[in-house]
Design an enzyme around this catalytic site. Structure first.
Site, PDB file in Angstrom:
ATOM      1  N   ASP A  72       0.852  -1.196   0.000  1.00  0.00           N
ATOM      2  CA  ASP A  72       0.000   0.000   0.000  1.00  0.00           C
ATOM      3  C   ASP A  72       0.884   1.242   0.000  1.00  0.00           C
ATOM      4  O   ASP A  72       2.083   1.165   0.245  1.00  0.00           O
ATOM      5  CB  ASP A  72      -0.938  -0.001   1.215  1.00  0.00           C
ATOM      6  CG  ASP A  72      -0.220  -0.420   2.481  1.00  0.00           C
ATOM      7  OD1 ASP A  72       0.979  -0.091   2.602  1.00  0.00           O
ATOM      8  OD2 ASP A  72      -0.843  -1.062   3.337  1.00  0.00           O
ATOM      9  N   ASP A  74       1.371   4.880   1.713  1.00  0.00           N
ATOM     10  CA  ASP A  74       0.959   5.765   2.795  1.00  0.00           C
ATOM     11  C   ASP A  74       1.517   7.161   2.555  1.00  0.00           C
ATOM     12  O   ASP A  74       2.580   7.325   1.962  1.00  0.00           O
ATOM     13  CB  ASP A  74       1.478   5.222   4.135  1.00  0.00           C
ATOM     14  CG  ASP A  74       0.862   3.871   4.460  1.00  0.00           C
ATOM     15  OD1 ASP A  74      -0.323   3.667   4.120  1.00  0.00           O
ATOM     16  OD2 ASP A  74       1.558   3.015   5.029  1.00  0.00           O
ATOM     17  N   ASP A 153      10.114   2.973  13.086  1.00  0.00           N
ATOM     18  CA  ASP A 153      10.848   1.838  13.670  1.00  0.00           C
ATOM     19  C   ASP A 153      12.233   1.598  13.064  1.00  0.00           C
ATOM     20  O   ASP A 153      13.229   1.561  13.768  1.00  0.00           O
ATOM     21  CB  ASP A 153       9.988   0.569  13.646  1.00  0.00           C
ATOM     22  CG  ASP A 153       9.457   0.218  12.260  1.00  0.00           C
ATOM     23  OD1 ASP A 153       9.627   1.030  11.322  1.00  0.00           O
ATOM     24  OD2 ASP A 153       8.864  -0.865  12.104  1.00  0.00           O
TER      25      ASP A 153
END
Ligand code: ATP
Ligand code: MG
Length: 453
Positions: A72, A74, A153
């Protein structure tokens, strides 16, 4: 492909500015605006024209750089959620504490996140509460793009692509790590794992997915932070396990989880049974994941029920055999063991009923598929869970369980015409009735009685 990327990256390294991000401009990387999903491109364009900063960010940039198809796209922006909402008619704000905006297009939804800061003041708050809720509280503190990068992260997950200038903005040396195939936590690994233990699993998942190495400073604290996974909410941990095992690199992910002692906190009832690396439990789980990976590559359906059935089967079998030793019938022992093992697993990964019910059916059918004489075989083939249960028999045999050729029998039966099927079923019935067989059985496991339920 990587060679090309590498050349581009090196060319740009020399242009690093004293402060701010490394910017890889047009021609200095292998991305181009036409690789970006049309709708994500549109969202970035509208936000930028309204005067906000906006980038395509995260996994999609990483995946495009290494030649994978992004799952996807983002978008991250300086616009606040309500400002985003005002710009897009078909959009809505999702979530309370971690607000994001979903912009609806005819084909899909584009997720728009406002830049957030990972302000360190909040680390002094009650840690348990912090870990239970992950990073949600802190993540609603809005920030700059740079702050947004440092709260992500992994360095390879913190690349910001601006399609309008065809440039990648890199605040954490993520490009170097993509180039060197390295998984590296942003910031102090120990602290970042403590803030959100799910990052331990993400490290394992992306190392497997991308085929990257976990750099030592990231890998070192993983074993002794593993127990923090117990603080992750069971529904979230369940969702994460699906990503671990159902994304096409399940086996590699599993190996990394075992290596870093993370697996023990995902399926604690199986953990100790894996210490024997050559044992059937290890083979069964590995084989289940090999099969799952193959199915995903062939675009075949995979279900969490089957995977969890495999993950828990060795524990179910062991407990059932204890119950049998105490004098319970096989079906009763299996059913009781299944119930207990699932009950123990739910507080770790909350398996929804829509998966735990089929899991139990697959297990129950392991006994039924043995009792296939007379009309039973025909009835079993028509059972809605037959296919999964049959695949499970094959899996057990692949893992080294001796089921007296049960898998092959069912394979032949399914391919046979009605007459041959009848003959096969009659033969089984005759063998079951023969005194020789009965005598032989006395030394082997107890004959299976009719299911109690
Ligand atoms: P994929 O969607 O291919 O699995 P992804 O990197 O896009 O990978 P997502 O879970 O979609 O992963 O998250 C989007 C981005 O949000 C990540 O790339 C990362 O920058 C950030 N992110 C997600 N989860 C965390 C977390 N637990 N801690 C910090 N940052 C995170
Ligand atoms: Mg993603």
């Amino acid at each position: 492909m990587l060679k090309r990327i590498s050349q581009f990256f090196q060319r740009d390294k020399s242009s690093k500015s004293a402060s701010g991000p490394l910017v890889f401009g047009d021609g200095q990387h292998c991305l181009s605006p036409d690789m970006i999903n049309r709708d994500a491109f549109k969202v970035v364009d509208v936000l930028q024209k309204a005067g906000f900063e906006a980038y395509v960010v995260g996994g999609c940039v990483r995946d495009l750089l290494i030649g994978l198809k992004p799952k996807d796209f983002d978008v991250a922006t300086s616009a606040k959620p309500w400002e985003v909402k005002e710009l897009f008619r078909r959009s809505r704000i999702i979530g309370r504490r971690f607000q994001i905006v979903h912009v609806q297009f005819s084909r899909e939804i584009i997720e728009v996140t406002t830049f957030r800061s990972n302000s360190s003041q909040s680390t002094s708050k009650n840690r348990r509460q912090q870990t239970d809720s992950g990073m949600l509280t802190r993540d609603n503190v809005f920030g700059t793009v740079e702050e947004d990068a440092s709260r992500r992260d992994l360095t390879v997950n913190a690349l910001y692509y601006d399609p309008s200038t065809n440039s990648i903005h890199d605040f954490t040396n993520g490009i170097d790590d993509v180039d060197a195939k390295i998984i590296r936590i942003i910031g102090d690994p120990e602290t970042r794992f403590r803030e959100d233990p799910v990052r331990l699993l993400r490290v394992a998942r992306f190392a497997a997915k991308l085929g990257f190495n976990i750099e030592p400073a990231t890998a070192n604290p993983m074993k002794h932070r593993a127990a923090d996974l117990q603080q992750v909410s069971p529904p979230r941990l369940f969702d994460e396990t699906l990503k671990l095992f159902m994304s096409g690199q399940g086996l590699d992910t599993f190996k990394i989880l075992v290596e870093h002692r993370l697996f023990d906190y995902i399926v604690p009832q199986l953990g100790p049974m894996l210490n024997d690396r050559q044992g059937i439990p290890m083979k069964l789980v590995s084989q289940a994941l090999i099969n799952t990976d193959k199915r995903i590559r062939a675009s075949q359906r995979v279900t969490p029920a089957f995977i969890y059935a495999a993950l828990l089967w060795p524990a179910v079998q062991r407990l059932a055999s204890n119950f049998e030793k105490n004098g319970n019938s096989s079906p009763y022992a299996l059913s009781k063991a299944a119930g207990e093992i699932i009950l123990n697993q739910i507080p770790v990964t909350a398996i929804p009923k829509r998966f735990s019910i089929p899991m139990r059916e697959i297990w129950d059918l392991q006994l039924h598929l043995r009792r296939r004489g007379g009309n039973r075989a025909q009835r079993l083939v028509e059972h809605p869970r037959f296919r999964a249960a049959y695949d499970f028999v094959l899996l057990r045999e692949q893992a080294g369980e001796n089921l007296d050729g049960l898998g092959a029998w069912w394979t032949t039966y399914q391919d046979a015409n009605p007459e041959s099927r009848q003959t096969m079923a009659d033969d089984v019935m005759a063998t079951d009735r023969s005194p020789k067989k009965r005598r032989r059985r006395r030394n082997s496991p107890k004959p299976k009685a009719d299911p109690a339920q």
